[in-house]
Design a protein around this motif. Structure first.
Motif, PDB file in Angstrom:
ATOM      1  N   THR A  78       0.821  -1.211   0.000  1.00 24.71           N
ATOM      2  CA  THR A  78       0.000   0.000   0.000  1.00 24.71           C
ATOM      3  C   THR A  78       0.856   1.263   0.000  1.00 24.71           C
ATOM      4  N   SER A  79       2.152   1.120   0.253  1.00 23.15           N
ATOM      5  CA  SER A  79       3.083   2.253   0.198  1.00 23.15           C
ATOM      6  C   SER A  79       4.304   1.833  -0.616  1.00 23.15           C
ATOM      7  N   MET A 111      -0.175  10.015  -5.193  1.00 20.56           N
ATOM      8  CA  MET A 111      -0.327   9.635  -3.787  1.00 20.56           C
ATOM      9  C   MET A 111      -0.427  10.871  -2.898  1.00 20.56           C
ATOM     10  N   GLY A 112      -0.795  10.648  -1.664  1.00 18.00           N
ATOM     11  CA  GLY A 112      -0.844  11.735  -0.693  1.00 18.00           C
ATOM     12  C   GLY A 112       0.473  11.931   0.046  1.00 18.00           C
ATOM     13  N   TRP A 113       1.489  11.154  -0.325  1.00 16.99           N
ATOM     14  CA  TRP A 113       2.798  11.261   0.329  1.00 16.99           C
ATOM     15  C   TRP A 113       3.570  12.407  -0.330  1.00 16.99           C
ATOM     16  N   VAL A 114       3.544  13.580   0.299  1.00 14.08           N
ATOM     17  CA  VAL A 114       4.136  14.768  -0.327  1.00 14.08           C
ATOM     18  C   VAL A 114       5.133  15.450   0.598  1.00 14.08           C
ATOM     19  N   LYS A 115       5.710  14.682   1.530  1.00 11.43           N
ATOM     20  CA  LYS A 115       6.741  15.238   2.405  1.00 11.43           C
ATOM     21  C   LYS A 115       8.033  14.458   2.226  1.00 11.43           C
ATOM     22  N   GLY A 116       9.159  15.149   2.374  1.00 10.73           N
ATOM     23  CA  GLY A 116      10.452  14.479   2.315  1.00 10.73           C
ATOM     24  C   GLY A 116      10.653  13.744   1.007  1.00 10.73           C
ATOM     25  N   LEU A 141       7.467  12.677  -6.171  1.00  7.87           N
ATOM     26  CA  LEU A 141       6.472  13.374  -6.976  1.00  7.87           C
ATOM     27  C   LEU A 141       7.144  14.202  -8.073  1.00  7.87           C
ATOM     28  N   ILE A 142       8.266  14.826  -7.734  1.00  7.59           N
ATOM     29  CA  ILE A 142       9.043  15.567  -8.739  1.00  7.59           C
ATOM     30  C   ILE A 142       9.504  14.622  -9.842  1.00  7.59           C
ATOM     31  N   LEU A 146      -6.696  17.729   6.061  1.00  7.29           N
ATOM     32  CA  LEU A 146      -6.072  17.022   7.170  1.00  7.29           C
ATOM     33  C   LEU A 146      -6.187  15.520   6.945  1.00  7.29           C
ATOM     34  N   ALA A 147      -5.073  14.798   7.145  1.00 10.37           N
ATOM     35  CA  ALA A 147      -5.006  13.396   6.731  1.00 10.37           C
ATOM     36  C   ALA A 147      -5.365  12.417   7.832  1.00 10.37           C
TER      37      ALA A 147
END
Length: 311
Positions: free
Chosen positions: A21-22, A52-57, A63-64, A148-149
């Motif tokens: 899932t990740s 995805m909602g993973w947009v940190k670090g 994503l880039i 908010l997640a």
């Protein structure tokens, strides 16, 4: 848009079973999967890419990478209310930012030297200075709790289970009547020699592979190579293939003596003929399927409370 995913499942034109899932554990394979799926896009219709909602670090860096790889014409970026979550993904920002597996372009010497020096400097020979040309549609909500997640994470596991249950619903008769438990459905018998086997997300010793496969959710896949069996045991792949996935199933039993997998799947027989690979990922069968088996007296198959978590 029509509702939660489990309510309107469709067979995709192209599908790869990533098995988790990740994608945090193996971002390179994730990008390879994206490339493989994207290669079948014929550009005859518009394409919407749901990231995805993973947009940190590292998630933002990935994503880039995806933006560079897929070259979208538009990017819709939704911010969080009362919080500066991330920089706007403008073409210039993407151009100069480092991805996880790609490098950003360094600020050109034109900008470093200033306008007065531009005439005396030229781009290095052979360097591609073409920047992304997408249009950014930036949405900043004006109502509290937007984006908010926390609540989403709580429900995501339930939605995953509902998707699996919705898929397994195709095993039931279309006629109205009692829902049959999975242990009362007749499975396909698949010889060990007919399919290759691979556990995606972790290393499993060959001697333990059948313990891992039994009572598991598997991707029914098609690898281009012919499966060659040189031993009496299962055919094990040493690397995870990037290949077409034709659907999913449950290995509801393993017959070691007859060397057969017993597999429940709603995939139609004409597609099953193409399947020559079983991929086992980190996707679990919903607990309710195992715990809620009807008509069972005494011990429930595949369910135990006698488990030592320190092992």
């Amino acid at each position: 848009l029509p509702g939660p995913p489990f309510t309107h499942q469709q067979m995709p034109r192209k599908m790869v079973y990533y098995g988790q899932t990740s994608c945090e554990q193996d971002t390179e394979r994730y990008l390879d999967v994206v490339k493989y799926v994207f290669s079948c896009y014929k550009k005859e219709v518009p394409l919407v890419i749901n990231t995805m909602g993973w947009v940190k670090g590292e998630g933002l860096q990935l994503l880039i990478d995806l933006i560079r790889l897929l070259s979208p014409s538009h990017i819709v970026q939704m911010d969080i209310y009362d919080c500066k979550a991330m920089s706007p993904l403008t073409p210039e920002h993407v151009h100069y930012s480092a991805g996880l597996h790609t490098k950003g372009k360094q600020q050109s010497k034109c900008k470093q030297l200033g306008a007065d020096s531009m005439e005396s400097w030229q781009y290095p020979e052979g360097e591609d200075m073409s920047a992304p040309q997408h249009k950014l549609l930036y949405i900043h909500p004006e109502f509290p709790r937007a984006g908010l997640a926390g609540e989403v994470r709580v429900h995501s596991g339930i939605l995953h289970d509902m998707s699996i249950l919705g898929y397994l619903g195709h095993l039931q008769s279309p006629d109205f009547g009692a829902v049959l438990p999975l242990h009362s459905l007749v499975p396909y018998q698949v010889p060990f020699s007919a399919v290759a086997l691979r556990v995606i997300h972790t290393d499993v010793a060959p001697s333990n592979i059948m313990y891992a496969v039994n009572a598991s959710w598997v991707g029914l896949c098609c690898i281009p190579e012919e499966v060659q069996c040189q031993t009496d045991g299962p055919v094990l792949l040493t690397q995870t293939p990037i290949c077409d996935c034709l659907g999913f199933g449950i290995v509801r039993g393993v017959d070691i003596e007859k060397k057969l997998y017993h597999i429940l799947t709603p995939v139609p027989p004409e597609n099953l003929r193409l399947v020559n690979c079983l991929l086992l990922g980190d996707i679990a069968i919903p607990n309710c399927v195992l715990v809620g088996q009807q008509g069972i007296e005494g011990e429930i198959p595949y369910v135990t409370s006698d488990y030592n978590y320190s092992i």
